[in-house]
Design an enzyme around this catalytic site. Sequence first.
Site, PDB file in Angstrom:
ATOM      1  N   SER A   6      30.097  46.407   4.488  1.00 51.84           N
ATOM      2  CA  SER A   6      31.423  46.947   4.780  1.00 51.84           C
ATOM      3  C   SER A   6      32.152  47.217   3.468  1.00 51.84           C
ATOM      4  O   SER A   6      32.424  46.302   2.689  1.00 51.84           O
ATOM      5  CB  SER A   6      32.223  45.940   5.611  1.00 51.84           C
ATOM      6  N   ASP A  32      35.519  50.704   7.474  1.00 56.58           N
ATOM      7  CA  ASP A  32      36.488  50.105   8.395  1.00 56.58           C
ATOM      8  C   ASP A  32      37.837  50.798   8.268  1.00 56.58           C
ATOM      9  O   ASP A  32      38.528  50.657   7.256  1.00 56.58           O
ATOM     10  CB  ASP A  32      36.653  48.615   8.066  1.00 56.58           C
ATOM     11  N   MET A  34      41.569  51.130   9.581  1.00 57.56           N
ATOM     12  CA  MET A  34      42.594  50.352  10.311  1.00 57.56           C
ATOM     13  C   MET A  34      43.950  51.019  10.149  1.00 57.56           C
ATOM     14  O   MET A  34      44.291  51.489   9.063  1.00 57.56           O
ATOM     15  CB  MET A  34      42.694  48.944   9.721  1.00 57.56           C
ATOM     16  N   MET A  65      39.453  51.275  13.970  1.00 58.39           N
ATOM     17  CA  MET A  65      40.302  50.231  14.569  1.00 58.39           C
ATOM     18  C   MET A  65      41.702  50.824  14.614  1.00 58.39           C
ATOM     19  O   MET A  65      42.598  50.438  13.858  1.00 58.39           O
ATOM     20  CB  MET A  65      40.247  48.957  13.719  1.00 58.39           C
ATOM     21  N   MET A 135      32.129  42.731  18.000  1.00 57.02           N
ATOM     22  CA  MET A 135      32.907  42.064  16.959  1.00 57.02           C
ATOM     23  C   MET A 135      32.680  40.551  17.077  1.00 57.02           C
ATOM     24  O   MET A 135      32.853  39.981  18.159  1.00 57.02           O
ATOM     25  CB  MET A 135      34.401  42.358  17.116  1.00 57.02           C
ATOM     26  N   GLY A 140      40.344  43.418  12.164  1.00 55.17           N
ATOM     27  CA  GLY A 140      41.576  43.497  11.380  1.00 55.17           C
ATOM     28  C   GLY A 140      41.454  43.039   9.933  1.00 55.17           C
ATOM     29  O   GLY A 140      42.132  43.574   9.071  1.00 55.17           O
ATOM     30  N   GLY A 176      32.073  38.045   9.756  1.00 59.31           N
ATOM     31  CA  GLY A 176      31.568  36.726   9.386  1.00 59.31           C
ATOM     32  C   GLY A 176      30.056  36.629   9.371  1.00 59.31           C
ATOM     33  O   GLY A 176      29.485  35.550   9.502  1.00 59.31           O
TER      34      GLY A 176
HETATM   35  C1  DX5 Z   1      36.856  43.518  10.442  1.00 54.62           C
HETATM   36  C2  DX5 Z   1      35.909  44.611  10.002  1.00 54.62           C
HETATM   37  C3  DX5 Z   1      34.657  44.130   9.369  1.00 54.62           C
HETATM   38  C4  DX5 Z   1      34.886  43.287   8.164  1.00 54.62           C
HETATM   39  C5  DX5 Z   1      33.651  42.514   7.864  1.00 54.62           C
HETATM   40  O1  DX5 Z   1      37.904  44.047  11.145  1.00 54.62           O
HETATM   41  O2  DX5 Z   1      35.532  45.410  11.097  1.00 54.62           O
HETATM   42  O3  DX5 Z   1      33.750  45.173   9.105  1.00 54.62           O
HETATM   43  O4  DX5 Z   1      35.312  44.000   7.063  1.00 54.62           O
HETATM   44  O5  DX5 Z   1      33.936  41.655   6.826  1.00 54.62           O
HETATM   45  P1  DX5 Z   1      33.302  40.215   6.691  1.00 54.62           P
HETATM   46  O6  DX5 Z   1      31.814  40.410   6.634  1.00 54.62           O
HETATM   47  O7  DX5 Z   1      33.887  39.710   5.418  1.00 54.62           O
HETATM   48  O8  DX5 Z   1      33.704  39.437   7.910  1.00 54.62           O
HETATM   49 ZN    ZN Z   2      33.802  46.963  10.878  1.00 57.76          ZN
END
Ligand code: DX5
Ligand code: ZN
Length: 215
Positions: A6, A32, A34, A65, A135, A140, A176
């Site tokens: 990401s 990503d 947002m 998102m 997810m 976020g 995560g």
């Molecule tokens: C969260 C995003 C993820 C995030 C993943 O809203 O969709 O793609 O950036 O980041 P990590 O791997 O740090 O959880």
């Molecule tokens: Zn993502």
Amino acid sequence: MLTAPSMLSADFLNLGADLDFVNREADIIHLDVMDGTFVPNISFGFPVVEAIAAKAEKPMDAHLMIVNPGKYIERFAKVGVDMLSFHFEAAGEESLSLIQRIHSYDVKAGIAINPDVPVEKIFHLLGEVDYVLIMSVFAGFGGQKFIPESLERIRRVKAELRRLGEEHVMIEVDGGVGPSNAAALREAGADILVAGSSVFKAKDRIAALNALKSC
Ligand code: DX5
Ligand code: ZN
């Protein structure tokens, strides 16, 4: 396993170098997007996505998102993303028509769901999409802790895909994810691992990515 770092966790002052790393070592470039309304955070928009697109050597996967995702399908398709997902919570009954619109641009369509949405709610779309984005944290923010119940959700989606004979539909897991849970995710049925912090913040990024790939 397919890896999708990401770019949200990349170093934005050295984005070119981080993109070179992803082009070289990973399978998919995860973006990503947002809007500060569907999720409380704002990430990046078209100037950044276009800059990445100009140097992308791996398929780009945009994870929207945002509210009203239909408004931006055409623009993302024209930037050249190969995969485009939006949230079921944001689109509701419009989801099927958005999937069809994404396909009309010859882009792979994905449906994303947050951890509090029962996976059964998207079962009617499994025959329509190319991938499901489960997810494993609330959308976020990067750097959150993996929610262990996500494994059972992946198993339920995988079982339904099998039942429907739609096993070509891929399961992408986001949030995560890292070397410590990658094997369990693969066993549960994941095909694509999105990873931000566990790759970009690792002391040895190549080793972290290889641990995901080879699990
Ligand atoms: C969260 C995003 C993820 C995030 C993943 O809203 O969709 O793609 O950036 O980041 P990590 O791997 O740090 O959880
Ligand atoms: Zn993502």
